[in-house]
Design a protein around this motif. Structure first.
Motif, PDB file in Angstrom:
ATOM      1  N   SER A  14       5.216 -17.322   3.155  1.00  0.00           N
ATOM      2  CA  SER A  14       4.565 -16.129   2.639  1.00  0.00           C
ATOM      3  C   SER A  14       3.452 -15.674   3.571  1.00  0.00           C
ATOM      4  N   LEU A  15       2.649 -16.629   4.035  1.00  0.00           N
ATOM      5  CA  LEU A  15       1.533 -16.285   4.914  1.00  0.00           C
ATOM      6  C   LEU A  15       2.034 -15.708   6.237  1.00  0.00           C
ATOM      7  N   LYS A  16       3.116 -16.281   6.772  1.00  0.00           N
ATOM      8  CA  LYS A  16       3.683 -15.770   8.022  1.00  0.00           C
ATOM      9  C   LYS A  16       4.165 -14.331   7.863  1.00  0.00           C
ATOM     10  N   VAL A  17       4.800 -14.056   6.736  1.00  0.00           N
ATOM     11  CA  VAL A  17       5.307 -12.707   6.476  1.00  0.00           C
ATOM     12  C   VAL A  17       4.151 -11.715   6.353  1.00  0.00           C
ATOM     13  N   PHE A  18       3.098 -12.111   5.636  1.00  0.00           N
ATOM     14  CA  PHE A  18       1.938 -11.218   5.500  1.00  0.00           C
ATOM     15  C   PHE A  18       1.255 -10.991   6.845  1.00  0.00           C
ATOM     16  N   GLU A  19       1.204 -12.017   7.672  1.00  0.00           N
ATOM     17  CA  GLU A  19       0.590 -11.864   8.998  1.00  0.00           C
ATOM     18  C   GLU A  19       1.378 -10.869   9.838  1.00  0.00           C
ATOM     19  N   ARG A  20       2.708 -10.922   9.715  1.00  0.00           N
ATOM     20  CA  ARG A  20       3.545  -9.962  10.437  1.00  0.00           C
ATOM     21  C   ARG A  20       3.312  -8.549   9.897  1.00  0.00           C
ATOM     22  N   ALA A  21       3.218  -8.429   8.579  1.00  0.00           N
ATOM     23  CA  ALA A  21       2.965  -7.122   7.965  1.00  0.00           C
ATOM     24  C   ALA A  21       1.600  -6.577   8.396  1.00  0.00           C
ATOM     25  N   LEU A  22       0.603  -7.461   8.480  1.00  0.00           N
ATOM     26  CA  LEU A  22      -0.744  -7.041   8.884  1.00  0.00           C
ATOM     27  C   LEU A  22      -0.733  -6.501  10.315  1.00  0.00           C
ATOM     28  N   LYS A  23       0.023  -7.152  11.180  1.00  0.00           N
ATOM     29  CA  LYS A  23       0.124  -6.697  12.564  1.00  0.00           C
ATOM     30  C   LYS A  23       0.703  -5.280  12.628  1.00  0.00           C
ATOM     31  N   LEU A  24       1.720  -5.029  11.813  1.00  0.00           N
ATOM     32  CA  LEU A  24       2.323  -3.693  11.782  1.00  0.00           C
ATOM     33  C   LEU A  24       1.346  -2.665  11.202  1.00  0.00           C
ATOM     34  N   ARG A  25       0.638  -3.047  10.125  1.00  0.00           N
ATOM     35  CA  ARG A  25      -0.331  -2.130   9.514  1.00  0.00           C
ATOM     36  C   ARG A  25      -1.430  -1.752  10.520  1.00  0.00           C
ATOM     37  N   LYS A  26      -1.900  -2.715  11.269  1.00  0.00           N
ATOM     38  CA  LYS A  26      -2.945  -2.424  12.252  1.00  0.00           C
ATOM     39  C   LYS A  26      -2.413  -1.547  13.368  1.00  0.00           C
ATOM     40  N   GLY A  27      -1.133  -1.737  13.718  1.00  0.00           N
ATOM     41  CA  GLY A  27      -0.515  -0.880  14.719  1.00  0.00           C
ATOM     42  C   GLY A  27      -0.435   0.562  14.242  1.00  0.00           C
ATOM     43  N   GLU A  28      -0.116   0.744  12.956  1.00  0.00           N
ATOM     44  CA  GLU A  28      -0.087   2.086  12.367  1.00  0.00           C
ATOM     45  C   GLU A  28      -1.478   2.718  12.420  1.00  0.00           C
ATOM     46  N   HIS A  29      -2.476   1.897  12.133  1.00  0.00           N
ATOM     47  CA  HIS A  29      -3.855   2.388  12.045  1.00  0.00           C
ATOM     48  C   HIS A  29      -4.310   3.006  13.364  1.00  0.00           C
ATOM     49  N   GLU A  30      -3.875   2.442  14.471  1.00  0.00           N
ATOM     50  CA  GLU A  30      -4.293   2.931  15.779  1.00  0.00           C
ATOM     51  C   GLU A  30      -3.770   4.332  16.065  1.00  0.00           C
ATOM     52  N   GLU A  31      -2.766   4.765  15.318  1.00  0.00           N
ATOM     53  CA  GLU A  31      -2.166   6.075  15.536  1.00  0.00           C
ATOM     54  C   GLU A  31      -2.699   7.130  14.552  1.00  0.00           C
ATOM     55  N   MET A  32      -3.665   6.729  13.699  1.00  0.00           N
ATOM     56  CA  MET A  32      -4.226   7.646  12.713  1.00  0.00           C
ATOM     57  C   MET A  32      -5.424   8.394  13.290  1.00  0.00           C
ATOM     58  N   TYR A  33      -5.560   9.682  12.923  1.00  0.00           N
ATOM     59  CA  TYR A  33      -6.653  10.494  13.437  1.00  0.00           C
ATOM     60  C   TYR A  33      -7.441  11.189  12.326  1.00  0.00           C
ATOM     61  N   SER A  34      -6.764  11.687  11.308  1.00  0.00           N
ATOM     62  CA  SER A  34      -7.476  12.398  10.233  1.00  0.00           C
ATOM     63  C   SER A  34      -8.179  11.394   9.325  1.00  0.00           C
ATOM     64  N   PRO A  35      -9.328  11.769   8.758  1.00  0.00           N
ATOM     65  CA  PRO A  35     -10.056  10.853   7.861  1.00  0.00           C
ATOM     66  C   PRO A  35      -9.200  10.379   6.683  1.00  0.00           C
ATOM     67  N   GLU A  36      -8.374  11.285   6.132  1.00  0.00           N
ATOM     68  CA  GLU A  36      -7.532  10.913   4.992  1.00  0.00           C
ATOM     69  C   GLU A  36      -6.513   9.853   5.391  1.00  0.00           C
ATOM     70  N   ASP A  37      -5.899  10.024   6.561  1.00  0.00           N
ATOM     71  CA  ASP A  37      -4.901   9.051   7.027  1.00  0.00           C
ATOM     72  C   ASP A  37      -5.553   7.714   7.361  1.00  0.00           C
ATOM     73  N   ILE A  38      -6.744   7.755   7.902  1.00  0.00           N
ATOM     74  CA  ILE A  38      -7.459   6.517   8.242  1.00  0.00           C
ATOM     75  C   ILE A  38      -7.812   5.748   6.966  1.00  0.00           C
ATOM     76  N   ASP A  39      -8.292   6.482   5.946  1.00  0.00           N
ATOM     77  CA  ASP A  39      -8.608   5.831   4.666  1.00  0.00           C
ATOM     78  C   ASP A  39      -7.364   5.194   4.064  1.00  0.00           C
ATOM     79  N   ASP A  40      -6.259   5.932   4.066  1.00  0.00           N
ATOM     80  CA  ASP A  40      -5.010   5.410   3.505  1.00  0.00           C
ATOM     81  C   ASP A  40      -4.556   4.172   4.260  1.00  0.00           C
TER      82      ASP A  40
END
Length: 316
Positions: free
Chosen positions: A41-67
């Motif tokens: 479970s922890l390994k899967v969440f760590e992989r998901a976190l890596k993807l979420r952080k990758g998405e975050h780097e592509e966000m620019y609008s305040p609403e998208d960053i908050d989401d």
């Protein structure tokens, strides 16, 4: 298996870093945790976190960053749940603190002067649940002062959004009251448990649940020597216990304590007329019972299970 297959299909068709892949990973991680497959479970969440952080780097609008921050916070919270269930309390505390830091940054953007948070914001309850998780860690670590602060804050949100009778609110109140008793703040704890009882007494809660709350009220009142109020709760408790089993040991202990509490009241002439009820405890009261014996009256630690957060459904 279905979730794993969905992850494979989404990875092939959309790319391994697509947001929907992260969604499926979060769901898989929750399933694995519910199956007590903690390491996986922890390994899967760590992989998901890596993807979420990758998405975050592509966000620019305040609403998208908050989401994006809220999605990251959910994954980190779930990692904390895994660590909590494994009793890795230090790591769990760090996870929950990191998650709430991200959540507070989002929800404080619209300030509500009554409680400090905009309770109309979608997902605000998710933050309250993460705070509860922090409170559970504090209780397990014996940091009851911190637990009190945390549950007071989470309750401000939960009560504003859910109302007083909600089970999540009742659970947070129970943890708050317990933490107060562990700090010998029985005068404050009785107010908290009374709040639970005010909602519970006319509810569809089981008799066992009501008995548990009444016992806590009895103990708190006895500890602060509020014997008149203690006696009233004992009467309610005896009625509830005898409705289940007339000659149970719990009912016997209640009658015995009624005798001891009544003795304390009788020592004060102005209060003696408040206790005319004799049947049920008179035989338990001896001539030399001058002390209230609470050795077998204990407020036990609540059974807490950490609250997970999913992509579409908040498990809280």
């Amino acid at each position: 298996d279905a979730i794993e297959e969905a992850i494979t299909i989404r990875s092939r068709s959309l790319g391994r870093s697509h947001p929907k892949v992260a969604d499926s990973l979060v769901e898989l991680g929750i399933i694995l945790l519910s199956m007590e497959e903690h390491a996986d479970s922890l390994k899967v969440f760590e992989r998901a976190l890596k993807l979420r952080k990758g998405e975050h780097e592509e966000m620019y609008s305040p609403e998208d960053i908050d989401d994006s921050n809220l999605k990251i916070a959910k994954v980190i919270n779930n990692m904390g749940c895994v660590n909590f269930e494994q009793n890795n309390l230090r790591d769990a505390k760090k996870n929950f603190e990191d998650a709430t830091t991200l959540q507070k940054g989002v929800f404080r953007s619209v300030f509500n002067f009554s409680i400090g948070y905009d309770t109309s914001s979608p997902g605000i309850l998710t933050m309250a649940s993460t705070m509860c998780n922090m409170g559970y860690v504090a209780i397990e670590q014996g940091d009851f002062a911190d637990a009190i602060k945390i549950f007071k804050t989470s309750l401000q949100i939960q009560q504003a959004v859910l109302g007083p009778g909600n089970k999540l609110v009742q659970s947070s109140l129970d943890n708050l009251g317990y933490s107060m008793t562990m700090m010998n703040q029985y005068d404050k704890a009785v107010v908290v448990f009374q709040e639970i009882w005010d909602t519970q007494k006319m509810s569809s809660d089981t008799t066992e649940e009501k008995i548990a709350t009444l016992k806590k009220l009895v103990i708190c009142c006895a500890r602060i020597e509020a014997y008149e109020q203690c006696f009233k709760y004992l009467e309610l408790l005896e009625d509830a216990q005898t409705a289940l089993e007339v000659d149970s040991r719990d009912a016997y202990l209640t009658r015995k304590l009624m005798g001891e509490v009544n003795y304390q009241i009788l020592k004060l002439p102005s209060l003696s007329d408040q206790t005319n009820r004799v049947v049920g405890f008179a035989l338990c009261m001896g001539e030399t019972e001058e002390d209230v014996d609470l050795e077998e009256w204990v407020i036990f630690k609540p059974e807490n299970t950490s609250k997970m957060s999913g992509h579409r459904v908040t498990h809280a």
